[in-house]
Write a protein that holds these residues in place. Structure first.
Motif: not given
Ligand code: IPM
Ligand code: MG
Length: 357
Positions: A87, A91, A105, A131, A138, A246, A280
């Motif tokens: 992760l 990403r 989303r 979000r 995070y 999330d 997702i």
């Molecule tokens: C999402 C996923 C991710 C997140 C994971 C893969 C870390 O659950 O895109 O919702 O929590 O951001």
């Protein structure tokens, strides 16, 4: 003819299967519209690349991606590489490096798909969750001390900034304003978390005054799960922190029938950098290679990508094709069908060819 440079990063698990499906649908759209071209470059970054090179992408990966108009992303995660490495190696550096602070989303119940909620069908559940995607829980702040000893501590610090909260709030109010109901629900946990979350509430009220035509209300995140489940019609646009959204977006996906149809757009609203579009659902090792991954989330995120690029009609055409196909019952097993990824993809491409909007 508009040409867009697309970086495709299929990465891990079912990522390559759904990205291949998404690219086929996009090619059909290019042919059907005849007004734009996608110049797609594939990147082999991900867990296999990590095993060979010790990193998820090259050092200059972010710099390389800057030259693209959008990123079309599959999934990261492998059974034999720790999740925080996959992760934080691919990403999140893209989301954070390109300041893609708005994660969008949408959730709807598509025709032919059955919600686990009794009596709730297409039209009863039409939400967009916004979000916050650059900070909050995070932020990556925190640490471990006295590792392995009985007195070991781990901290995970959530960071909320006035700039970060104000910009996501403006984005959410603007999005709510663009939708027919003009209605926004602001989610926090400001009863228990009395600093950052109280600041969210205050900034929500400040930004609300810039949008007098948008009605808004507030929910605590725990109560929000109840409202989403018991009163889905009462919601429209929703804004929440990185972690709260999330969790809520997984619930939203489940209530709409499957996480296999849920898309996400990681947007830099100021368009300084490329935005990133992905399903997702994640890498799903249990079904990798079986040819039954649901491509619908990838089609939906491809529609979000087209809309972001300014190809609104192609985005509508793609979603109409997807809804025709799910309505006809051509679906993968996760949503109760028996079709393969390729069969769903072929049906969507055919519906694109046949559509006449
Ligand atoms: C999402 C996923 C991710 C997140 C994971 C893969 C870390 O659950 O895109 O919702 O929590 O951001
Ligand atoms: Mg999630």
């Amino acid at each position: 003819m508009n040409t867009y440079k697309i970086a495709a990063i299929p990465a891990d698990g079912i990522g390559p299967e759904v990205i291949a499906a998404g690219l086929q649908a996009l090619e059909s759209l290019e042919r059907r519209e005849g007004t734009f071209r996608l110049d797609v470059t594939q990147f082999d970054w991900g867990s296999a690349y990590y095993k060979a090179n010790g990193r998820m992408m090259p050092d200059e990966g972010i710099e390389t991606l800057k030259a693209y108009d959008a990123i079309f992303f599959g999934a990261v995660g492998a059974p034999d590489v720790p999740d925080h490495i996959t992760l934080w190696g691919l990403r999140l550096p893209i989301c954070q490096g390109f300041d893609q602070y708005a994660n969008v989303r949408p959730t709807r119940i598509l025709p032919g798909i059955v919600s686990p909620l009794a009596g709730v069908g297409p039209g009863d559940l039409d939400w967009v969750i916004v979000r916050e995607n650059s900070e909050g829980e995070y932020s990556g702040h925190g640490g471990r001390a006295h590792k392995g000893l009985p007195e070991e501590v781990g901290t995970e610090v959530a960071i909320f900034t006035r700039v970060g909260v104000t910009r996501i709030m403006r984005y959410a109010f603007r999005l709510a304003q663009s939708r027919p109901r003009k209605f926004l629900t602001v989610v926090t946990k400001s009863n228990a978390q009395r600093h950052g979350m109280v600041m969210w509430d205050e900034i929500a009220a400040e930004v609300a005054s810039e949008f007098p035509d948008v009605t808004w209300d507030k929910m605590l995140v725990d109560a929000m799960t109840v409202r989403m489940t018991l009163n889905p019609r009462s919601l429209d646009t929703i804004v929440a922190t990185n972690l709260h959204a999330d969790i809520l977006s997984d619930l939203a996906g489940a209530l709409a029938g499957s996480l296999g149809v849920a898309p996400t757009a990681n947007i830099d609203p100021e368009r300084r950098y490329p935005s990133m579009f992905e399903p997702i659902h994640g890498s799903a090792f249990d079904i990798t290679g079986k040819g039954i991954a649901n491509p619908v989330a990838t089609f939906w995120t491809a529609a979000q990508m087209l809309e972001h690029l300014g190809e609104g009609r192609a985005a509508i055409r793609l979603m109409q094709a997807v809804e025709t196909v799910t309505g006809d019952g051509v679906m993968t097993p996760d949503i109760g069908g028996s079709a393969t990824t390729q069969e769903v993809t072929d049906a969507v491409c055919e519906a694109i060819r046949a559509s006449n909007i």
